[in-house]
Design a protein around this motif. Structure first.
Motif, PDB file in Angstrom:
ATOM      1  N   GLY A 292       0.830  -1.194   0.000  1.00 60.72           N
ATOM      2  CA  GLY A 292       0.000   0.000   0.000  1.00 60.72           C
ATOM      3  C   GLY A 292       0.866   1.246   0.000  1.00 60.72           C
ATOM      4  O   GLY A 292       1.922   1.280   0.641  1.00 60.72           O
ATOM      5  N   LEU A 293       0.430   2.248  -0.736  1.00 59.65           N
ATOM      6  CA  LEU A 293       1.128   3.527  -0.736  1.00 59.65           C
ATOM      7  C   LEU A 293       0.091   4.593  -0.432  1.00 59.65           C
ATOM      8  O   LEU A 293      -0.853   4.784  -1.215  1.00 59.65           O
ATOM      9  CB  LEU A 293       1.792   3.769  -2.100  1.00 59.65           C
TER      10      LEU A 293
ATOM     11  N   VAL B 232       4.233   0.932   2.011  1.00 63.13           N
ATOM     12  CA  VAL B 232       5.542   1.451   1.597  1.00 63.13           C
ATOM     13  C   VAL B 232       5.525   2.975   1.695  1.00 63.13           C
ATOM     14  O   VAL B 232       4.459   3.595   1.711  1.00 63.13           O
ATOM     15  CB  VAL B 232       5.907   1.001   0.163  1.00 63.13           C
ATOM     16  N   SER B 234       7.364   5.168  -0.351  1.00 66.02           N
ATOM     17  CA  SER B 234       7.623   5.954  -1.557  1.00 66.02           C
ATOM     18  C   SER B 234       7.428   5.108  -2.807  1.00 66.02           C
ATOM     19  O   SER B 234       7.353   3.876  -2.730  1.00 66.02           O
ATOM     20  CB  SER B 234       9.064   6.472  -1.537  1.00 66.02           C
ATOM     21  N   VAL B 235       7.343   5.788  -3.955  1.00 65.81           N
ATOM     22  CA  VAL B 235       7.207   5.101  -5.229  1.00 65.81           C
ATOM     23  C   VAL B 235       8.434   4.217  -5.487  1.00 65.81           C
ATOM     24  O   VAL B 235       8.309   3.090  -5.956  1.00 65.81           O
ATOM     25  CB  VAL B 235       7.025   6.132  -6.362  1.00 65.81           C
ATOM     26  N   LEU B 238       8.134   1.086  -3.607  1.00 61.39           N
ATOM     27  CA  LEU B 238       7.083   0.251  -4.195  1.00 61.39           C
ATOM     28  C   LEU B 238       7.619  -0.499  -5.417  1.00 61.39           C
ATOM     29  O   LEU B 238       7.481  -1.724  -5.521  1.00 61.39           O
ATOM     30  CB  LEU B 238       5.876   1.122  -4.586  1.00 61.39           C
ATOM     31  N   VAL B 239       8.259   0.244  -6.329  1.00 62.74           N
ATOM     32  CA  VAL B 239       8.753  -0.380  -7.559  1.00 62.74           C
ATOM     33  C   VAL B 239       9.823  -1.418  -7.228  1.00 62.74           C
ATOM     34  O   VAL B 239       9.847  -2.519  -7.786  1.00 62.74           O
ATOM     35  CB  VAL B 239       9.302   0.709  -8.521  1.00 62.74           C
ATOM     36  N   LYS B 241      10.098  -3.180  -4.443  1.00 66.60           N
ATOM     37  CA  LYS B 241       9.452  -4.375  -3.863  1.00 66.60           C
ATOM     38  C   LYS B 241       8.809  -5.223  -4.960  1.00 66.60           C
ATOM     39  O   LYS B 241       8.867  -6.449  -4.924  1.00 66.60           O
ATOM     40  CB  LYS B 241       8.353  -3.960  -2.871  1.00 66.60           C
ATOM     41  N   LEU B 242       8.159  -4.564  -5.918  1.00 66.19           N
ATOM     42  CA  LEU B 242       7.479  -5.298  -6.986  1.00 66.19           C
ATOM     43  C   LEU B 242       8.489  -6.052  -7.847  1.00 66.19           C
ATOM     44  O   LEU B 242       8.192  -7.121  -8.362  1.00 66.19           O
ATOM     45  CB  LEU B 242       6.650  -4.345  -7.859  1.00 66.19           C
ATOM     46  N   LYS B 243       9.703  -5.480  -7.981  1.00 65.74           N
ATOM     47  CA  LYS B 243      10.715  -6.121  -8.820  1.00 65.74           C
ATOM     48  C   LYS B 243      11.431  -7.248  -8.079  1.00 65.74           C
ATOM     49  O   LYS B 243      11.591  -8.334  -8.617  1.00 65.74           O
ATOM     50  CB  LYS B 243      11.753  -5.087  -9.278  1.00 65.74           C
ATOM     51  N   GLU B 245      10.913  -8.392  -4.590  1.00 66.80           N
ATOM     52  CA  GLU B 245      10.240  -9.214  -3.587  1.00 66.80           C
ATOM     53  C   GLU B 245       9.079  -9.979  -4.217  1.00 66.80           C
ATOM     54  O   GLU B 245       9.018 -11.204  -4.177  1.00 66.80           O
ATOM     55  CB  GLU B 245       9.730  -8.297  -2.467  1.00 66.80           C
ATOM     56  N   ILE B 249       7.065  -7.554 -11.711  1.00 66.79           N
ATOM     57  CA  ILE B 249       7.489  -6.743 -12.852  1.00 66.79           C
ATOM     58  C   ILE B 249       8.996  -6.880 -13.002  1.00 66.79           C
ATOM     59  O   ILE B 249       9.701  -7.233 -12.052  1.00 66.79           O
ATOM     60  CB  ILE B 249       7.075  -5.248 -12.722  1.00 66.79           C
TER      61      ILE B 249
END
Lengths: 308, 250
Positions: A292-293, B232, B234-235, B238-239, B241-243, B245, B249
């Motif tokens: 979540g952000l 999270v 910050s952006v 987030l990016v 973690k998505l990459k 963890e 992506i």
């Protein structure tokens, strides 16, 4: 015992839902036949013949079956249904339109939107907007079922089996096709996309949905919307994800400016990874989000696009 | 033109359904009930047809125990002319409902039946289609626009990928999608007036429909819970973690 699967197709192209329904059908442990009903759909039948597990393809190509109107298609299906223990179709708008008509004509109780096969008589399906999962046992000798495609992987490919052309004599004197307005999109189809990014009421207007486009392009994602965004007229209704719209289960679902009402969660909570971007830390969407952000979407969406 | 509108009493759409501890079903004791939202839209559409002079009479019908008379009174307060309650305590499947409604269609001969596309409890999306089949009528499901002219109902349907328009010869069956209209609220004077409108009760077992179950409810369970996620900051995080963890992506 064999199973009849009604193929899902549009504009002469077999849709990916069909291979998922075939996979669900394969759990019944029976021969699988696919019916391709429509007009000028020879190429659809050839594609269906290549889905792993399919043992026969029946092709009903007739002007009266054009656009798969329920009246003529259901009449065709019931002439073929004898001899099949199960008749299955995807729980798409086409399948939902035709199958209950088939079931009633066969005098059978239908089971809608199964998400799992327990055995040949017993199935699991969500009820109450996905807030409960019912296990139901059909007491009917012949089962009419729709399948939630997002709950099953697609069956693989095989060397094509033979396509048998049927002689049909269906006609439809009670309804006629007038026209269609398709929403044009270069992006992957919502229900089949590996990544979906959706906007909600927080997007404020339709123009702001362009903020999602650059991100969608970079991720190869489809763009969806909450009912609030559709009802507010931001985007067309075929983008709606939810109990009353489309059910998706992508690898990654990004909810932007969506609060997470029950009806929206019903359409996406089986996604593998859920990301929520919302400025309200109390929004229910954060209870199902893996990441979540809490931030203003207008600030972070451009940053997000850049970071990809 | 006579219009028949079947309506269903269901859990209020804002209420999160709870599964009973013994997993036999969803617990509806002391839960707020209401008219199914899609049925409200069906009622509204029928009343608009009446206001436009297209429909002459709107009949609301509900099938179930005595409590569903409350929803029939709501339909009357919204503008339906009369109500019919088909009374039964049996647990009904869509096919049973469609068969009971087919009997009523035989008796009342409405030229149009408007139903909701699905009820938000069982989520079946079957009854309208089944009723159309049993009464040998054409069907316009998931309607977002209905126009009646020259003995036909021209129905715009919400389909995957856009909108499809079909023309149905009357008599016909239509099921409503959410965007068909915006239902009105019942005013207090209309609620008072509705109390004097006719509400007929028919015992379901007098209609000659076999209501024996054809589907057995084996078990009802809570859906799998999702693991609690993380917030999270910050952006970038987030990016990242998505990459690394979640690996969704690249």
């Amino acid at each position: 015992m064999s199973v009849l699967v009604i193929a899902e197709h549009e504009n002469g192209v077999l849709k990916p839902e069909t291979a998922k329904v075939v996979h669900a059908a394969s759990k019944l442990g029976a021969e699988i036949h696919v019916l391709v009903a429509g007009h000028n759909v020879g190429s659809v039948a050839e594609a269906a013949a290549q889905i792993a597990g399919v043992t026969a393809v029946k092709l009903a190509d007739d002007g009266a079956l054009d656009h798969q109107l329920a009246e003529s298609t259901a009449d065709l299906v019931i002439t073929l249904a004898e001899g099949y223990s199960h008749v299955l179709a995807a729980a798409s708008t086409t399948g939902k339109n035709i199958m209950p008509r088939v079931a009633a004509l066969l005098d059978k109780s239908q089971i809608s939107e199964i998400v799992d096969v327990v055995d040949a008589d017993t199935f699991m399906r969500p009820i109450y907007a996905g807030n409960a999962i019912a296990t139901v046992k059909s007491l009917e000798a012949q089962k009419v079922i729709t399948v939630r495609a997002s709950a099953f992987d697609a069956a693989g490919e095989q060397a094509p089996v033979a396509v048998e052309s049927l002689t049909t004599s269906v006609e439809n004197t009670s309804s006629s096709f007038v026209g269609v307005e398709q929403t044009e999109s270069e992006r992957p189809e919502l229900t089949a996309a590996p990544v979906v990014i959706s906007g909600g009421r927080g997007m404020q207007n339709g123009e702001n949905f362009s903020l999602l486009e650059g991100i969608a392009d970079k991720l190869g994602a489809a763009i969806g919307a909450s009912r609030a965004a559709v009802d507010a007229g931001f985007v067309p209704n075929d983008m709606q994800v939810g109990q009353t719209g489309k059910i998706v289960a992508p690898d990654l679902y990004i909810a932007v400016g969506i609060s997470g009402a029950i009806q929206h969660l019903a359409g996406m909570k089986d996604s593998k990874v859920i990301v929520a971007i919302n400025k309200d830390p109390e929004a229910p969407i954060f209870q199902v989000a893996d990441y979540g952000l809490v931030a203003d979407l207008f600030e972070v969406l451009p940053q997000f696009e850049q970071a990809l | 033109m006579k219009v028949l509108v079947p309506i269903k009493r269901v859990i209020d759409y804002n209420v999160k359904a709870r599964v009973k501890a013994d997993n036999s079903d969803v617990d509806l004791a002391n839960v707020k009930m209401a008219m199914n939202p899609f049925c409200e839209i069906a009622v509204e559409e029928a009343i608009r047809l009446k206001e436009a002079g297209t429909a002459s009479e709107v009949i609301a019908v509900s099938i179930g125990d005595k409590a569903c008379q409350e929803q029939l009174r709501t339909a009357l307060a919204l503008g339906a002319d009369k109500a019919i309650h088909i009374e039964t305590d049996a647990k009904l499947e869509s096919l049973h409902v469609a068969k009971l409604l087919a009997k009523l269609v035989e008796q009342e001969s409405p030229e149009l039946v408007i139903l909701g596309k699905q009820s938000i409890d069982s989520d079946n999306n079957q009854t309208g289609q089944m009723l159309a089949a049993l009464t040998k009528r054409p069907q316009g499901t998931f309607a977002s626009k209905v126009e009646i002219a020259d003995g036909k109902a021209v129905v715009t349907r919400e389909v995957d990928g856009g909108l499809q328009t079909v023309a149905l010869n009357l008599p016909a069956v239509v099921t409503t999608d959410l965007r068909l209209n915006e239902p009105r609220y019942a005013s207090l004077p209309n609620i008072m007036k509705a109390k004097r409108k006719p509400l007929d009760v028919i015992a379901a077992d007098t209609l000659g429909v076999d209501l024996a179950p054809r589907v057995e409810l084996v078990r009802v369970a809570e859906p799998a819970k999702r693991e609690a996620g993380i917030v999270v900051e910050s952006v970038e995080e987030l990016v990242n973690k998505l990459k690394t963890e979640a690996k969704v992506i690249s």
